[in-house]
Design a protein around this motif. Structure first.
Motif, short mmCIF file in Angstrom:
data_model
loop_
_atom_site.label_atom_id
_atom_site.label_comp_id
_atom_site.label_asym_id
_atom_site.label_seq_id
_atom_site.Cartn_x
_atom_site.Cartn_y
_atom_site.Cartn_z
N ARG A 31 -41.36 -24.00 29.12
CA ARG A 31 -41.58 -23.42 27.80
C ARG A 31 -41.51 -21.91 27.97
O ARG A 31 -42.13 -21.37 28.90
CB ARG A 31 -42.94 -23.86 27.27
CG ARG A 31 -43.28 -23.39 25.89
CD ARG A 31 -44.68 -23.85 25.50
NE ARG A 31 -44.77 -25.30 25.34
CZ ARG A 31 -45.91 -25.94 25.11
NH1 ARG A 31 -47.04 -25.27 25.05
NH2 ARG A 31 -45.91 -27.25 24.97
N TYR A 32 -40.77 -21.23 27.10
CA TYR A 32 -40.59 -19.78 27.25
C TYR A 32 -40.51 -19.18 25.85
O TYR A 32 -39.45 -18.82 25.37
CB TYR A 32 -39.32 -19.51 28.04
CG TYR A 32 -39.14 -18.09 28.56
CD1 TYR A 32 -40.11 -17.48 29.35
CD2 TYR A 32 -37.97 -17.38 28.29
CE1 TYR A 32 -39.94 -16.21 29.84
CE2 TYR A 32 -37.79 -16.10 28.79
CZ TYR A 32 -38.77 -15.52 29.55
OH TYR A 32 -38.59 -14.24 30.06
N ASN A 33 -41.67 -19.10 25.19
CA ASN A 33 -41.71 -18.72 23.78
C ASN A 33 -42.10 -17.26 23.55
O ASN A 33 -41.91 -16.77 22.43
CB ASN A 33 -42.71 -19.62 23.03
CG ASN A 33 -42.27 -21.07 23.03
OD1 ASN A 33 -41.09 -21.38 23.15
ND2 ASN A 33 -43.22 -21.98 22.90
N ASN A 34 -42.64 -16.59 24.56
CA ASN A 34 -43.07 -15.22 24.34
C ASN A 34 -42.84 -14.40 25.61
O ASN A 34 -43.76 -14.17 26.40
CB ASN A 34 -44.55 -15.16 23.95
CG ASN A 34 -44.97 -13.77 23.48
OD1 ASN A 34 -44.22 -12.81 23.61
ND2 ASN A 34 -46.17 -13.67 22.94
N ASN A 84 -45.97 -16.81 33.55
CA ASN A 84 -46.52 -17.72 32.57
C ASN A 84 -47.41 -16.95 31.60
O ASN A 84 -47.83 -15.83 31.89
CB ASN A 84 -47.32 -18.83 33.27
CG ASN A 84 -46.44 -19.68 34.15
OD1 ASN A 84 -45.32 -20.03 33.78
ND2 ASN A 84 -46.93 -20.01 35.34
N GLU A 97 -51.63 -17.51 24.92
CA GLU A 97 -52.00 -16.64 23.81
C GLU A 97 -53.51 -16.66 23.60
O GLU A 97 -54.22 -17.55 24.10
CB GLU A 97 -51.28 -17.07 22.52
CG GLU A 97 -49.76 -17.16 22.66
CD GLU A 97 -49.12 -15.85 23.08
OE1 GLU A 97 -49.56 -14.78 22.60
OE2 GLU A 97 -48.15 -15.90 23.89
N THR A 154 -52.91 -21.21 22.97
CA THR A 154 -51.59 -21.83 23.04
C THR A 154 -50.87 -21.39 24.31
O THR A 154 -50.83 -20.20 24.63
CB THR A 154 -50.74 -21.44 21.82
OG1 THR A 154 -51.42 -21.85 20.63
CG2 THR A 154 -49.37 -22.10 21.89
N SER A 207 -47.71 -20.41 25.89
CA SER A 207 -46.41 -19.97 25.38
C SER A 207 -45.33 -19.94 26.44
O SER A 207 -44.16 -20.18 26.14
CB SER A 207 -46.54 -18.59 24.72
OG SER A 207 -47.24 -17.69 25.54
N ASN A 208 -45.69 -19.62 27.68
CA ASN A 208 -44.73 -19.65 28.79
C ASN A 208 -45.30 -20.52 29.90
O ASN A 208 -46.47 -20.35 30.28
CB ASN A 208 -44.47 -18.25 29.37
CG ASN A 208 -43.91 -17.27 28.36
OD1 ASN A 208 -43.44 -17.65 27.30
ND2 ASN A 208 -43.97 -16.00 28.70
#
Length: 234
Positions: free
Chosen positions: A32-35, A125, A128, A132, A134-135
């Motif tokens: 997962r790589y959202n931020n 990594n 938040e 959550t 996020s990475n």
């Protein structure tokens, strides 16, 4: 990187190591790589102003670090900066002088290398403030990934997990960890709860909703460990 990384990191999808050069393909490496942004403080400033700090009955080291991060933290979207900062943190935390400690007679130079390298990549990594994740990458599930990179058997991986999870951290090393992780903008939180179970850990901001973080991690732990172990088949 300041020193060459273990060549066998090439077994992990999305990672390429060539001596000092470490290349990461986010699309392949991360679960997962959202931020892709991180909070950092300059390591030299941490070294000069925090590592020698003394707790008092009025101010805890956690409060000192929180105040320091608020005053000196900056956001970066350059993962190379994060890796360099993290390498400085973990080269300090897992330094050779610890091998002279009789309490750590089961640790070896290879143990220190593993913890330095895994910690360095783990710093990418991210969690938040609302908890959550996020990475997340195989470096989160560090002991499963260690089996792939360093040819550990399951028992050796559990020993490493025990070391990472608790045995390393007597009170003086716990204090050192809190102070050093200011460079990465937060504190190290173990994914494991009461006992080491290969859930790794992450550096999270002060004030993070840890209950939500643990709840989400417990749901993803199994699939992420399986993906981390996939390299054993290669």
């Amino acid at each position: 990187m300041p020193v060459p990384f273990t060549r066998e990191w090439n077994r992990v999808a999305g990672v390429a190591v060539d001596g000092h050069k470490l290349t990461i393909n986010p699309a392949e490496f991360f679960f997962r790589y959202n931020n892709p942004s991180w909070l950092l403080c300059e390591w030299d400033k941490v070294t000069a102003e925090l590592l020698t700090a003394t707790e008092t009955d009025a101010v805890t080291i956690e409060q000192m670090v929180l105040d320091f991060v608020k005053a000196n933290g900056r956001t970066t979207d350059d993962p190379a900066e994060v890796l360099h900062a993290a390498h400085s943190v973990y080269a300090h935390m897992f330094r050779a002088e610890h091998l002279d400690n009789p309490e750590l007679d089961f640790a070896t130079p290879k143990t220190l290398v593993m913890l330095r390298e895994l910690g360095t990549l783990m710093a990418l990594n991210r969690v938040e403030l609302d908890g959550t994740i996020s990475n997340a990458s195989p470096a989160w599930m560090l002991c499963a990934t260690a089996r792939v990179v360093y040819d550990l058997d399951e028992h050796e991986a559990h020993v490493l997990d025990e070391l990472y999870h608790g045995t390393w951290f007597n009170e003086s090393r716990r204090r050192e960890s809190i102070l050093a992780h200011a460079a990465l903008g937060g504190r190290l939180v173990h994914g494991c709860q009461g006992a080491p179970n290969m859930s790794g850990g992450c550096v999270v901001p002060f004030g993070t909703d840890i209950d939500r973080f643990r709840k989400e991690l417990s749901q993803m732990r199994g699939p992420w460990i399986e993906r981390s172990l996939a390299g054993l088949d290669n």
